[in-house]
Design an enzyme around this catalytic site. Structure first.
Site, PDB file in Angstrom:
ATOM      1  N   GLU A 198      51.724 -27.274 -10.230  1.00 30.07           N
ATOM      2  CA  GLU A 198      51.881 -26.060 -11.032  1.00 30.07           C
ATOM      3  C   GLU A 198      52.833 -26.276 -12.200  1.00 30.07           C
ATOM      4  O   GLU A 198      53.764 -27.089 -12.115  1.00 30.07           O
ATOM      5  CB  GLU A 198      52.394 -24.873 -10.193  1.00 30.07           C
ATOM      6  CG  GLU A 198      51.333 -24.176  -9.354  1.00 30.07           C
ATOM      7  CD  GLU A 198      51.276 -24.719  -7.943  1.00 30.07           C
ATOM      8  OE1 GLU A 198      50.291 -24.428  -7.239  1.00 30.07           O
ATOM      9  OE2 GLU A 198      52.206 -25.452  -7.547  1.00 30.07           O
ATOM     10  N   THR A 199      52.578 -25.534 -13.265  1.00 32.17           N
ATOM     11  CA  THR A 199      53.454 -25.423 -14.424  1.00 32.17           C
ATOM     12  C   THR A 199      53.649 -23.944 -14.704  1.00 32.17           C
ATOM     13  O   THR A 199      52.699 -23.164 -14.600  1.00 32.17           O
ATOM     14  CB  THR A 199      52.837 -26.115 -15.656  1.00 32.17           C
ATOM     15  OG1 THR A 199      52.698 -27.517 -15.385  1.00 32.17           O
ATOM     16  CG2 THR A 199      53.689 -25.932 -16.890  1.00 32.17           C
TER      17      THR A 199
END
Length: 271
Positions: free
Chosen positions: A44-45
């Protein structure tokens, strides 16, 4: 744009689950955020689109899609933005999540409620992760649960069995349909004597194993509570992929999930 990379649920740097936090992202559209998340290629970002001293509006992306909630991005982003305070709140698609910071270095979040799903029969659960029905720990009924992402929770008999788990894509496709399904396998006992459970979490049709999964462990905590377990629980995850992680669960009427966050890198995006 500034970018901070941290390791979440990490007792030391270069362990736990990696997270990139992109600051000042209000001018980005959804396609640009998705492209940056693919560029970092972490599980995830996060993108900070509005920020104040006490709270921030944040969006979460995997390399392929946006998520309404995910555990380690929530914990890590709140730590990056508010670790010098007693607490910090993220406003996500799934709602507001408050994260508190304790003197021992553990950051705690109060995740959104878990939606318990259907039960999963022992034979299907075993086949899903390439095991036999005798490998399944029937003290923990197998079931689905949703907290943003959807998970299958399967208990197995010991670390040796947990290490043998591998996703069978034909079973995965039958159970997941067109959606995504996280496969969370766990066992009593762990790699260290002061931990209670070890776990593995497969996603993206088994092509990727997550080193530390706050949302899946939230679903697991809810599952334990439904079976009568309460109190502090320590879960170890990520050892099989070289990213040892430690997650702290506070199983009570209100579930909390905690972990330590380590700063790895600060830089800028230039494009």
């Amino acid at each position: 744009m500034d970018c901070t990379i941290v390791d979440v649920f990490a007792e030391r740097p270069l362990s736990g689950n990696q997270l990139a936090v992109v600051h000042g992202a209000v001018h980005l559209d959804t396609a640009e955020m998705q492209a940056i998340a693919l560029e970092t290629n972490f599980s995830e970002t996060t993108f900070v689109v509005d920020e104040s001293p006490e709270e921030a509006q944040v969006r979460i992306f995997t390399p392929t899609r946006e998520l309404p909630f995910a555990g380690h991005p929530t914990l890590g982003t709140a730590w990056v933005l508010g670790r010098n305070r007693d607490s910090y709140t993220l406003n996500l698609q799934a709602g507001s999540v408050r994260v508190t910071f304790e003197d021992d270095g553990i950051a705690w979040m109060e995740p959104p409620p878990v939606e318990p799903g259907d039960m999963l029969n022992t034979h299907s659960a075993a086949a899903l992760i390439g095991l036999s029905p005798d490998d399944i720990d029937t003290r923990y009924p197998c079931r689905f649960a949703t907290i943003g992402p959807r998970f299958a929770l399967v208990g197995v008999k010991g670390l040796d069995v947990l290490r043998r788990a591998v996703i069978r894509t034909d079973m995965y496709d039958d159970l997941a349909g067109r959606g995504e399904l996280g496969m969370f396998a766990f066992t009593e006992g762990a790699y260290h004597d002061d931990a209670h459970f070890a776990a593995r979490m497969f996603h993206h049709r088994g092509l990727r194993e997550d080193p530390a999964t706050g949302s899946a462990n939230t679903a697991f905590a809810s599952h334990l509570r439904s079976l009568g377990t309460q109190g502090r629980i320590v879960v170890e995850q990520g050892f099989e992929v070289g990213r040892p992680s430690r997650l702290y669960l506070d199983v009570a009427e209100t579930i909390r999930v905690g972990g330590k966050v380590r700063l790895v890198l600060s830089g800028r995006f230039d494009f």
